[in-house]
Design an enzyme around this catalytic site. Sequence first.
Site, PDB file in Angstrom:
ATOM      1  N   ASP A   1      58.271  35.507  52.855  1.00 42.28           N
ATOM      2  CA  ASP A   1      58.720  35.958  54.173  1.00 42.28           C
ATOM      3  C   ASP A   1      57.866  35.235  55.214  1.00 42.28           C
ATOM      4  O   ASP A   1      56.876  34.568  54.880  1.00 42.28           O
ATOM      5  CB  ASP A   1      58.574  37.483  54.283  1.00 42.28           C
TER       6      ASP A   1
ATOM      7  N   HIS B   1      56.302  43.551  59.884  1.00 39.40           N
ATOM      8  CA  HIS B   1      56.193  42.658  61.031  1.00 39.40           C
ATOM      9  C   HIS B   1      55.000  43.045  61.903  1.00 39.40           C
ATOM     10  O   HIS B   1      54.487  42.226  62.669  1.00 39.40           O
ATOM     11  CB  HIS B   1      57.463  42.718  61.885  1.00 39.40           C
TER      12      HIS B   1
END
Length: 527
Positions: free
Chosen positions: A269, A195
Site C-alpha cells: 500500500d 492512512h
Amino acid sequence: MTDNVSTAERSVPLEEKVGQLFVAGFDGTEPTDDIEQLLSSHHLGGVIYFSRNIESPEQVASLSETLQTIARDAGEPPLLIATDQEGGVVSRFDWGAQLPSQMALGATRDPSKLRTAGETVGDELASLGIWMNFAPVLDVNNNPENPVIGVRSFGDDPEVVGELGSALAAGLQSAGVAACGKHFPGHGDTETDSHRSLPVIPHDRDRLEAVEFVPFRRAIDGGIDAIMTTHIAFPAITGDDTLPATLSEAVLTGILREEFGFDGLIVSDCLEMHAIAGTVGTAEGAVQALAAGCDVVLVSHSPERQREAIERVIDAVESGDLPEARIDSAYERVRKYKRRQFGDDHDTTWEWPAAVEQSRTVARQLAHDCVTVVRDRDDTLPFDTTEPIHLVGFSGTAQSDAEDDRYDPSDFLASLARHDVEVFFHRVPDPEEYTHPFDGGEQVVAATYHTRSNPGQARVVREIAAASTTLAVISVRDPYDLAAVPDVSTYVTGYGYSPAMLDALADVVLGHADGSGTLPVTIPNVE
C-alpha cells in the site's frame, strides 16, 4: 523461497532494476516535469491514477498513451499503469459508469454477476490504458465501526467475501487487467484508519485463519495476479505491535509466499500513509518493504519522497543492507508480468467509447439487483406518485482518505425527479440546526449518510417519524445507519451513492424495482 534469477537479470544495472519496482503518482491531468524525470532518469516502473488525474475517458486514454510514449522514448519497458476502481466510494472515474460498492455487490450473493462486473470494469480500464486494478477488497468487514473499509468490503462472511472477490478478480483478469486483492492479511476488524495511524489487530493465529486469511487463500487458489499489503500490526504473527505487516518478512515471505504458495506480485500500500511515513519514514519503509518480500512499492504523492525512496533503496543495496538477490527476485516478477501483459509489440492503442457505455449499462443492472429493503413493516413502499414526496437530504463527506468525496444530496433529488412525481427538497447541511416542517400525512424520504456518527441526523429522523408521516429511511452511505434509528418501520440501503445506485434507490421508492438484495452484514443491536 529461493531467489532464482538468471545471468541476464543480474546484468541489468541496479538503478534500472530498483526503478522498475516503484509505482508513483502525480498531480494533474497531464504528465508533470517530476513524473517525466522519474520516468526518464529513475527508470520508474509504473504510475497510479487518482481522481486528480481524471477528466474524461478520452483524456485518460490520451494520458496513458503519453506516459507510455515517454517511457518508450527513454528506452524503458512499458509502464504498469494502475488505479483503484473498486466501485462505490472508491471510484476514480466520475463519468457515471462506476459500479456500486463491493458491499452492494455482496448483496447479490451471485458470483456469476461478480465475474461479469469484473470483466466489464476490466474492459473499460484496458480501453483507457490501465493494466492493473487495485481491487478487489478482500477484507472481511466484521467491525461496523471500521472507518476505512465498510462498504468497500463484500460483507462479514469470510467465505462469501472469498467467493465473490475471486469471481470479480477472475472477471478483471479475463479482460487482460491484473487484479490486486487487498489488504493482506486483513483490514476488516479495525477502528483505526492506517492512512492516519498504525492500527493493531490483536487476534491469535487461529482467529486469523478462520476469518482474515480465508478470502486471500481463496483468491490465491483462483489465480489472482497480485496482493496488496496492509500497514497494520499483527503481533500474533510478528511478536511486535509496532511493526506493520508491509514491513514484516514473517507476514509477506513466511505466510503469503511460503505457507499460501502465492507466486504473483506483492504490492505495498502507499508508503506515504501515516502508519509508514509517520514511523520509519517513506524511504526507509521502501527498503524494509522490499526486504520483507514486496515486489512493487507505491509512493503516490510527493515527488521528493519518490526520488528519495528510489535512491535510498539503491544505497541500501550498495551498502549491503538490502541483498541484491531480493531486488533481482522482485524485478524478475515485475518483468515477467510486463512481458505477459504487453508482449513484444508494446501495443497501447485502445477503443474506449463502447467499453465505457457497457460499464454504465452493467452498473445500472447490478444496482437494481443490489438495493436491499431491510424492512418495510407497514408496507410503506412504494410511495404514491400522485402525491408529493418530500426528500430530506443530509450532507456527508468522505469517511477516509481512500475515498472519493463526491456526495451531494441533490443527486438523489435528480434520481427521484426522473419520474413523473412532484418532489420537494429539504437540504440539511447541519442537522443540529434543522427543524422539520411536517404536520403529519406527508410522504417523506430521509436520505441518511453515516448516521451512526451523527446524532443530529438520528434525532431528525426520529422526530419526522413521530410526526405521523409516511417515512422511508434510505441509507446512501452504509447499512449500519439502522443501528442509530432502530425503530423506523421502513429502511432501505444501497451501500453507496454511485449514480446508478441512486437511480435504483429512487426506483424502489417509487415502485419501479423491488429491492431484492440480501443484507451481507449484521447490523448490531437490531432485530
